[in-house]
Design an enzyme around this catalytic site. Structure first.
Site, short mmCIF file in Angstrom:
data_model
loop_
_atom_site.label_atom_id
_atom_site.label_comp_id
_atom_site.label_asym_id
_atom_site.label_seq_id
_atom_site.Cartn_x
_atom_site.Cartn_y
_atom_site.Cartn_z
N ARG A 100 0.76 -1.19 -0.04
CA ARG A 100 0.03 0.02 0.00
C ARG A 100 0.66 1.12 0.14
O ARG A 100 2.21 1.35 0.37
CB ARG A 100 -0.75 0.18 1.11
CG ARG A 100 -0.39 0.07 2.58
CD ARG A 100 0.08 1.65 2.96
NE ARG A 100 0.22 1.59 4.48
CZ ARG A 100 1.12 2.63 5.01
NH1 ARG A 100 1.54 3.42 4.10
NH2 ARG A 100 1.32 2.49 6.29
N GLU A 199 -6.06 8.05 7.64
CA GLU A 199 -5.17 8.93 7.98
C GLU A 199 -4.52 9.91 6.97
O GLU A 199 -4.26 10.79 7.29
CB GLU A 199 -3.87 8.20 8.71
CG GLU A 199 -2.69 8.74 9.22
CD GLU A 199 -1.50 7.79 9.78
OE1 GLU A 199 -0.50 8.25 9.34
OE2 GLU A 199 -1.84 6.82 9.85
N ARG A 203 -5.26 5.88 1.09
CA ARG A 203 -4.48 4.81 1.32
C ARG A 203 -4.92 3.77 -0.07
O ARG A 203 -6.06 3.30 -0.13
CB ARG A 203 -4.90 4.14 2.48
CG ARG A 203 -4.15 4.73 3.65
CD ARG A 203 -2.74 4.66 3.79
NE ARG A 203 -2.07 5.64 4.80
CZ ARG A 203 -1.81 5.10 5.81
NH1 ARG A 203 -2.06 3.99 6.27
NH2 ARG A 203 -1.23 5.83 6.69
N CYS A 245 1.34 11.50 9.00
CA CYS A 245 2.57 11.12 9.85
C CYS A 245 3.75 11.09 9.20
O CYS A 245 3.74 10.43 8.17
CB CYS A 245 2.07 9.82 10.48
SG CYS A 245 3.15 9.07 11.73
N THR A 247 6.20 9.41 9.35
CA THR A 247 7.04 7.92 9.51
C THR A 247 6.62 7.52 8.36
O THR A 247 7.26 6.59 7.76
CB THR A 247 6.20 7.07 10.47
OG1 THR A 247 4.88 7.09 10.42
CG2 THR A 247 6.48 7.58 12.10
N ARG A 254 4.18 0.56 2.34
CA ARG A 254 4.25 -0.37 3.28
C ARG A 254 4.08 -1.63 2.43
O ARG A 254 3.04 -1.95 2.06
CB ARG A 254 3.52 -0.32 4.63
CG ARG A 254 3.71 -1.25 5.40
CD ARG A 254 2.83 -0.86 6.71
NE ARG A 254 3.42 -2.06 7.91
CZ ARG A 254 2.65 -3.27 7.91
NH1 ARG A 254 1.70 -3.50 7.05
NH2 ARG A 254 3.05 -4.11 8.87
N ARG A 282 4.72 -6.85 13.00
CA ARG A 282 3.31 -6.39 13.93
C ARG A 282 2.55 -7.74 14.20
O ARG A 282 3.21 -8.74 13.84
CB ARG A 282 2.47 -5.43 12.89
CG ARG A 282 3.15 -4.06 12.87
CD ARG A 282 2.28 -3.22 11.75
NE ARG A 282 2.73 -1.91 11.50
CZ ARG A 282 2.15 -0.93 10.73
NH1 ARG A 282 0.81 -1.31 10.34
NH2 ARG A 282 2.77 0.32 10.76
N GLU A 287 -0.82 -2.94 13.30
CA GLU A 287 -0.13 -2.33 14.37
C GLU A 287 -0.89 -2.30 15.68
O GLU A 287 -2.13 -2.25 15.52
CB GLU A 287 0.07 -0.85 14.18
CG GLU A 287 0.87 -0.15 14.82
CD GLU A 287 1.02 1.26 14.28
OE1 GLU A 287 2.09 2.07 14.78
OE2 GLU A 287 0.40 1.77 13.34
#
Length: 341
Positions: A100, A199, A203, A245, A247, A254, A282, A287
């Site tokens: 993703r 988020e 996505r 975010c 990160t 990912r 994870r 997560e």
């Protein structure tokens, strides 16, 4: 928490008077970190401008977290010369594969800061583009607010329904006006999915049962090529694709597999071994979840300072190494694996 490490009183005084054109302030940037002492970074961006306006705080945090000097970002989806065969053709280890990326649109604020009117306009713009997808990417969009119970249960069954975001994102403002103008698009075969309004604005997800990493990766690449010229994604020459975010900056990618490692994962150094391979671990449901029956979600640990091609190659190499370690442990009939395997 990296926020507390880098936000000095002097820097706070310097930045707290600044506001982006979308009303994003230092206080909003750091609110999630103030609310949750267990936050990793403690900061969120409300829009593209945040990364420039609050760079005296955000850039040191990003460097510290990623180990990257922010000298520049390059995108490369090519797989030329890399192996593309099935990693686990017998299905002994790998249950499923997912790749993703997160994306935000350049002319809108990100989900933590976007207003209700813009959220509706963004959804309409994205849905129009999604409705034009053809072939194996074609599918249906489901607004979260209008899902019937039967539709909701079907999406839950296929593990694609996203829920109201966690406490960290709640503090950052992502959950405002939930669930309006949020939704899920999926292809007929459930192998291509787009979340709208989680988020990040988007996505974009490619997934399938088994270990077809190359197939999953190339499906995502094809989708992104179809979006090119239709959606203007927020990006920066140094930070790559811009995400709420930090990160996720860089590739915002990912790539992961659900993998069964019951013997290897009993070792106390299991996560350290994965880290040495450039992999993050994870639980079974992502997560903040726990593993079950030795099944873990294993993915790339780095998104910034690498290309998409790098992520593919490192994940493939790392997963192959983990399967060899697990096989060695099973043959011994003992949960421990000798050093060097």
């Amino acid at each position: 928490m990296l926020l507390h490490k880098h936000l000095t009183p002097e820097l706070k005084s310097r930045l707290e008077r600044l506001t982006t054109r979308n009303g994003w302030t230092l206080r909003k940037t750091i609110q999630s970190g103030l609310d949750h002492g267990d936050s990793q970074m403690g900061v969120y961006a409300g829009d593209s401008e945040s990364y420039a306006l609050f760079s005296p705080l955000l850039h040191p945090i990003i460097r510290d977290h990623s180990g990257h000097d922010l000298s520049g970002h390059t995108s490369d989806f090519s797989l030329d010369g890399l192996p593309q065969g099935d990693l686990d053709p017998t299905g002994e280890f790998i249950l499923s594969t997912r790749v993703r990326v997160g994306r935000n649109l350049a002319r809108y604020a990100f989900p933590p800061a976007i207003g209700a009117r813009d959220r509706a306009a963004l959804e309409a713009e994205v849905v129009q583009v999604l409705s034009g997808l053809r072939g194996h990417l074609a599918g249906k969009y489901h607004p979260l607010a209008s899902l019937s119970e039967a539709e909701r249960l079907e999406l839950v069954h296929h593990h694609v329904l996203f829920q109201q975001s966690d406490r960290f994102l709640d503090s950052a403002g992502v959950n405002r006006d939930w669930p309006r103008n949020r939704g899920i698009f999926h292809s007929a075969d459930m192998r291509f999915i787009v979340w709208v309004g989680e988020e990040d604005a988007l996505r974009i997800i490619s997934m399938q049962p088994g270990s077809g990493l190359a197939q999953t990766y190339l499906r995502l690449q094809t989708a992104l090529e179809q979006f090119d010229g239709q959606l203007d994604f927020a990006q920066d020459s140094r930070l790559g694709f811009l995400t709420a975010c930090p990160t996720n900056l860089g590739t915002a990618m990912r790539a992961s597999v659900l993998i069964r490692l019951p013997h290897l994962s009993r070792r106390p150094d299991f996560r350290a071994r994965c880290a040495r391979l450039g992999l993050a671990v994870r639980g079974l449901h992502g997560e903040h979840s726990e593993a079950r029956d030795g099944i873990h979600d294993v993915s790339n640990a780095t998104r910034l300072g690498v290309t998409e091609r790098d992520i593919y190659e490192q994940l493939r190499t790392g997963i192959h190494a983990l399967m060899e370690m697990e096989s060695a442990a099973r043959k011994r009939g003992h949960p421990k694996v000798a050093p060097g395997n």
